[in-house]
Motif scaffolding. Structure first.
Motif, PDB file in Angstrom:
ATOM      1  N   VAL A   1     -10.404  -4.551 -52.886  1.00 15.87           N
ATOM      2  CA  VAL A   1      -9.192  -5.130 -52.582  1.00 15.87           C
ATOM      3  C   VAL A   1      -8.912  -5.495 -51.151  1.00 15.87           C
ATOM      4  CG1 VAL A   1      -6.641  -4.259 -52.294  1.00 15.87           C
ATOM      5  CG2 VAL A   1      -7.872  -3.389 -54.452  1.00 15.87           C
ATOM      6  N   PRO A   2      -8.611  -6.646 -50.652  1.00 20.27           N
ATOM      7  CA  PRO A   2      -8.924  -7.027 -49.266  1.00 20.27           C
ATOM      8  C   PRO A   2      -8.196  -6.338 -48.137  1.00 20.27           C
ATOM      9  CG  PRO A   2      -7.554  -8.823 -50.658  1.00 20.27           C
ATOM     10  CD  PRO A   2      -7.891  -7.672 -51.558  1.00 20.27           C
ATOM     11  N   GLU A   3      -6.849  -6.101 -48.741  1.00 24.57           N
ATOM     12  CA  GLU A   3      -5.982  -5.477 -47.293  1.00 24.57           C
ATOM     13  C   GLU A   3      -6.216  -3.933 -47.143  1.00 24.57           C
ATOM     14  OE1 GLU A   3      -3.020  -5.538 -51.144  1.00 24.57           O
ATOM     15  OE2 GLU A   3      -4.900  -6.541 -50.448  1.00 24.57           O
ATOM     16  N   THR A   4      -5.804  -3.472 -46.193  1.00 22.53           N
ATOM     17  CA  THR A   4      -6.119  -2.066 -45.788  1.00 22.53           C
ATOM     18  C   THR A   4      -4.858  -1.271 -46.500  1.00 22.53           C
ATOM     19  OG1 THR A   4      -6.662  -2.605 -43.699  1.00 22.53           O
ATOM     20  CG2 THR A   4      -5.807  -0.575 -43.776  1.00 22.53           C
ATOM     21  N   ILE A   5      -5.222  -0.020 -46.939  1.00 25.17           N
ATOM     22  CA  ILE A   5      -4.360   0.702 -47.814  1.00 25.17           C
ATOM     23  C   ILE A   5      -3.425   1.651 -46.655  1.00 25.17           C
ATOM     24  CG2 ILE A   5      -4.142   2.489 -49.333  1.00 25.17           C
ATOM     25  CD1 ILE A   5      -5.321  -0.054 -50.446  1.00 25.17           C
ATOM     26  N   ASP A   6      -2.212   1.637 -47.199  1.00 32.80           N
ATOM     27  CA  ASP A   6      -1.382   2.248 -46.304  1.00 32.80           C
ATOM     28  C   ASP A   6      -0.358   3.276 -47.191  1.00 32.80           C
ATOM     29  OD1 ASP A   6       0.853   0.614 -46.968  1.00 32.80           O
ATOM     30  OD2 ASP A   6       0.465  -0.804 -45.524  1.00 32.80           O
ATOM     31  N   LEU A   7       0.662   3.710 -46.729  1.00 30.03           N
ATOM     32  CA  LEU A   7       1.559   4.644 -47.402  1.00 30.03           C
ATOM     33  C   LEU A   7       2.550   3.598 -48.265  1.00 30.03           C
ATOM     34  CD1 LEU A   7       2.246   7.336 -44.819  1.00 30.03           C
ATOM     35  CD2 LEU A   7       0.679   7.497 -46.625  1.00 30.03           C
ATOM     36  N   HIS A   8       2.541   2.536 -47.930  1.00 35.09           N
ATOM     37  CA  HIS A   8       3.428   1.712 -48.678  1.00 35.09           C
ATOM     38  C   HIS A   8       2.472   1.023 -50.091  1.00 35.09           C
ATOM     39  CE1 HIS A   8       7.228   1.695 -46.207  1.00 35.09           C
ATOM     40  NE2 HIS A   8       6.271   2.328 -45.463  1.00 35.09           N
ATOM     41  N   ASN A   9       1.549   0.443 -49.688  1.00 34.78           N
ATOM     42  CA  ASN A   9       0.879  -0.525 -50.748  1.00 34.78           C
ATOM     43  C   ASN A   9      -0.112   0.562 -51.788  1.00 34.78           C
ATOM     44  OD1 ASN A   9      -1.482   0.150 -49.336  1.00 34.78           O
ATOM     45  ND2 ASN A   9      -1.614  -2.015 -48.461  1.00 34.78           N
TER      46      ASN A   9
ATOM     47  N   ALA B   1      -4.688  11.889 -39.174  1.00 39.29           N
ATOM     48  CA  ALA B   1      -4.310  10.476 -39.559  1.00 39.29           C
ATOM     49  C   ALA B   1      -3.413  10.043 -40.420  1.00 39.29           C
ATOM     50  CB  ALA B   1      -5.701   9.839 -39.935  1.00 39.29           C
ATOM     51  N   MET B   2      -3.347  10.921 -41.320  1.00 39.51           N
ATOM     52  CA  MET B   2      -1.798  10.477 -42.227  1.00 39.51           C
ATOM     53  C   MET B   2      -0.610  10.840 -41.633  1.00 39.51           C
ATOM     54  SD  MET B   2      -3.160  11.177 -46.111  1.00 39.51           S
ATOM     55  CE  MET B   2      -1.668  10.575 -46.960  1.00 39.51           C
ATOM     56  N   GLN B   3      -0.687  12.047 -40.690  1.00 34.31           N
ATOM     57  CA  GLN B   3       0.625  12.165 -40.253  1.00 34.31           C
ATOM     58  C   GLN B   3       0.732  11.308 -39.416  1.00 34.31           C
ATOM     59  OE1 GLN B   3       1.105  15.736 -37.246  1.00 34.31           O
ATOM     60  NE2 GLN B   3       2.086  16.650 -39.028  1.00 34.31           N
ATOM     61  N   ASP B   4       0.091  10.710 -38.492  1.00 34.24           N
ATOM     62  CA  ASP B   4       0.118   9.731 -37.638  1.00 34.24           C
ATOM     63  C   ASP B   4       0.925   8.316 -38.352  1.00 34.24           C
ATOM     64  OD1 ASP B   4      -0.592  11.319 -35.319  1.00 34.24           O
ATOM     65  OD2 ASP B   4      -2.492  10.294 -35.274  1.00 34.24           O
ATOM     66  N   ARG B   5       0.172   8.110 -39.379  1.00 33.35           N
ATOM     67  CA  ARG B   5       0.488   7.080 -40.129  1.00 33.35           C
ATOM     68  C   ARG B   5       1.949   7.003 -40.722  1.00 33.35           C
ATOM     69  NH1 ARG B   5      -2.102   2.831 -42.351  1.00 33.35           N
ATOM     70  NH2 ARG B   5      -4.163   3.552 -41.949  1.00 33.35           N
ATOM     71  N   GLU B   6       2.302   8.228 -41.186  1.00 39.20           N
ATOM     72  CA  GLU B   6       3.790   8.495 -41.531  1.00 39.20           C
ATOM     73  C   GLU B   6       4.769   8.416 -40.427  1.00 39.20           C
ATOM     74  OE1 GLU B   6       6.646  11.796 -43.836  1.00 39.20           O
ATOM     75  OE2 GLU B   6       4.551  12.396 -43.323  1.00 39.20           O
ATOM     76  N   ARG B   7       4.505   8.699 -39.516  1.00 41.61           N
ATOM     77  CA  ARG B   7       5.205   8.771 -38.127  1.00 41.61           C
ATOM     78  C   ARG B   7       5.360   7.150 -38.023  1.00 41.61           C
ATOM     79  NH1 ARG B   7       2.584  13.426 -35.540  1.00 41.61           N
ATOM     80  NH2 ARG B   7       4.210  15.214 -35.461  1.00 41.61           N
TER      81      ARG B   7
ATOM     82  N   PRO C   1       8.045   4.862 -48.336  1.00 41.07           N
ATOM     83  CA  PRO C   1       9.120   3.785 -49.018  1.00 41.07           C
ATOM     84  C   PRO C   1      10.238   4.313 -49.648  1.00 41.07           C
ATOM     85  CG  PRO C   1       6.961   3.209 -49.786  1.00 41.07           C
ATOM     86  CD  PRO C   1       6.835   4.518 -48.926  1.00 41.07           C
ATOM     87  N   ALA C   2      11.541   3.941 -49.335  1.00 42.79           N
ATOM     88  CA  ALA C   2      12.768   4.594 -49.911  1.00 42.79           C
ATOM     89  C   ALA C   2      12.913   5.737 -49.537  1.00 42.79           C
ATOM     90  CB  ALA C   2      12.639   4.706 -51.495  1.00 42.79           C
ATOM     91  N   HIS C   3      12.739   6.296 -48.213  1.00 36.11           N
ATOM     92  CA  HIS C   3      12.776   7.448 -47.640  1.00 36.11           C
ATOM     93  C   HIS C   3      13.370   7.304 -46.288  1.00 36.11           C
ATOM     94  CE1 HIS C   3      11.705  10.681 -50.988  1.00 36.11           C
ATOM     95  NE2 HIS C   3      10.802   9.184 -51.375  1.00 36.11           N
ATOM     96  N   ASP C   4      14.642   7.638 -45.923  1.00 38.15           N
ATOM     97  CA  ASP C   4      15.317   7.622 -44.695  1.00 38.15           C
ATOM     98  C   ASP C   4      15.264   8.878 -43.935  1.00 38.15           C
ATOM     99  OD1 ASP C   4      16.354   6.839 -42.481  1.00 38.15           O
ATOM    100  OD2 ASP C   4      18.329   6.388 -43.368  1.00 38.15           O
ATOM    101  N   TYR C   5      14.485   9.370 -42.960  1.00 38.24           N
ATOM    102  CA  TYR C   5      14.532  10.644 -42.385  1.00 38.24           C
ATOM    103  C   TYR C   5      13.849  10.632 -40.958  1.00 38.24           C
ATOM    104  CZ  TYR C   5       9.579  10.287 -43.826  1.00 38.24           C
ATOM    105  OH  TYR C   5       8.344   9.876 -43.938  1.00 38.24           O
ATOM    106  N   ASP C   6      14.184  11.717 -40.107  1.00 38.64           N
ATOM    107  CA  ASP C   6      13.867  11.577 -38.857  1.00 38.64           C
ATOM    108  C   ASP C   6      12.258  11.833 -38.821  1.00 38.64           C
ATOM    109  OD1 ASP C   6      13.646  12.103 -36.283  1.00 38.64           O
ATOM    110  OD2 ASP C   6      14.583  13.827 -35.966  1.00 38.64           O
ATOM    111  N   ARG C   7      11.451  11.061 -38.644  1.00 37.13           N
ATOM    112  CA  ARG C   7      10.038  11.189 -38.358  1.00 37.13           C
ATOM    113  C   ARG C   7       9.515  11.767 -37.218  1.00 37.13           C
ATOM    114  NH1 ARG C   7      10.162   5.617 -40.714  1.00 37.13           N
ATOM    115  NH2 ARG C   7       9.281   4.737 -38.985  1.00 37.13           N
TER     116      ARG C   7
END
Length: 280
Positions: A54-62, A212-218, A223-229
């Protein structure tokens, strides 16, 4: 009457669509909420994307387009799944928190992710109070809450422990995954009959490091979550510490969680929880 019939039809239509998707699944990834599935989904989707080129970088959305939820959400669910026709490269793994129902999950294999209930209840409390803002009581009150606390968790574990008895399954504990992420992920891949590329696996595990994942989440959010990061206690990647409940629960609260588990979990569910190191 017409509105009642429309609602009933929508429920039937949803059930039909879910069952049709279940029939196409290679496996389900099942867990009670707050058992670490966001972390494992990220590692798994990163690995699968690498071996499928898969060509694109994986993130917390895709990542949801590679390992989707077992629901009809257009982004995070099966409508957003991109690899339905690429089963040779990426197995169809559907992720769910739903209670066990044989008619819904059919006879598909299950990866059952479990975590120490003492850690789960703490994480669930912060999720309910700081992330979702749907509970305003104390931690002790939350433990006893019928709809969100230990009774809910126990019902879930009892149901799935019974459901696992008649299907192929693999039990993955958060504690085991934390201690040996490479080894336990490799074991899951073998269960899925997925090729193991240790270089790709090492890269996926490294990408899924907690910090790394915590930094990425900040930066990205979920997706579909609205909260104080900016509030660490509201994050999905809140602490990532096995046994961290000791920093939040006092002796009486620990004893109450353990008492409820001992009294209300079935024998099969106690064996399931035993994979986390908690023996009751």
């Amino acid at each position: 009457m017409a509105s009642i019939l429309r609602r009933a039809w929508r429920r039937v239509e949803k059930r039909v669509r879910l069952t049709a998707n279940a029939a196409q699944a290679d496996s389900f990834l099942i867990s009670y909420p707050k058992s670490g599935r966001t972390w494992f989904r990220y590692v798994l989707s990163h690995y699968l994307a690498t071996i499928a080129r898969v060509p694109e970088t994986i993130d917390l959305h895709n990542m949801f387009s590679i390992v989707p939820n077992f629901d009809l959400d257009p982004v995070r669910g099966m409508p957003g799944y991109r690899f339905r026709e690429a089963k040779d490269a990426i197995p169809t793994i559907l992720v769910s928190h739903l209670d066990y129902r044989a008619s819904l999950f059919l006879r598909r294999p299950v990866i059952m992710m479990v975590r120490d209930p003492r850690d789960v209840i703490v994480s669930a409390y912060f999720h309910a109070t700081r992330h979702k803002h749907r509970f305003a009581g104390t931690l002790t009150e939350f433990i006893r809450d019928r709809d969100q606390g230990m009774p809910k968790m126990i019902d879930y574990l009892n149901g799935w422990a019974a459901g696992l008895s008649n299907r192929a399954h693999f039990v993955l504990s958060y504690e085991g995954l934390s201690a040996d992420t490479d080894g336990r992920t490799e074991a899951v891949l073998e269960f899925l009959r997925c090729p193991v590329d240790r270089t790709a696996l090492r890269a996926a595990v490294e990408a899924g490091r907690f910090e790394a994942m915590q930094d990425r989440e900040r930066v990205e959010g979920i997706p579909a979550h609205d909260y104080d990061r900016n509030d660490v206690e509201s994050l999905r990647m809140r602490r990532g510490k096995a046994g961290g409940f000791r920093d939040y629960l006092d002796e009486a609260q620990v004893a109450e969680v353990e008492r409820l588990c001992a009294a209300d979990l079935t024998v099969a569910a106690k064996r399931l929880v035993g994979h986390t190191g908690l023996n009751v």
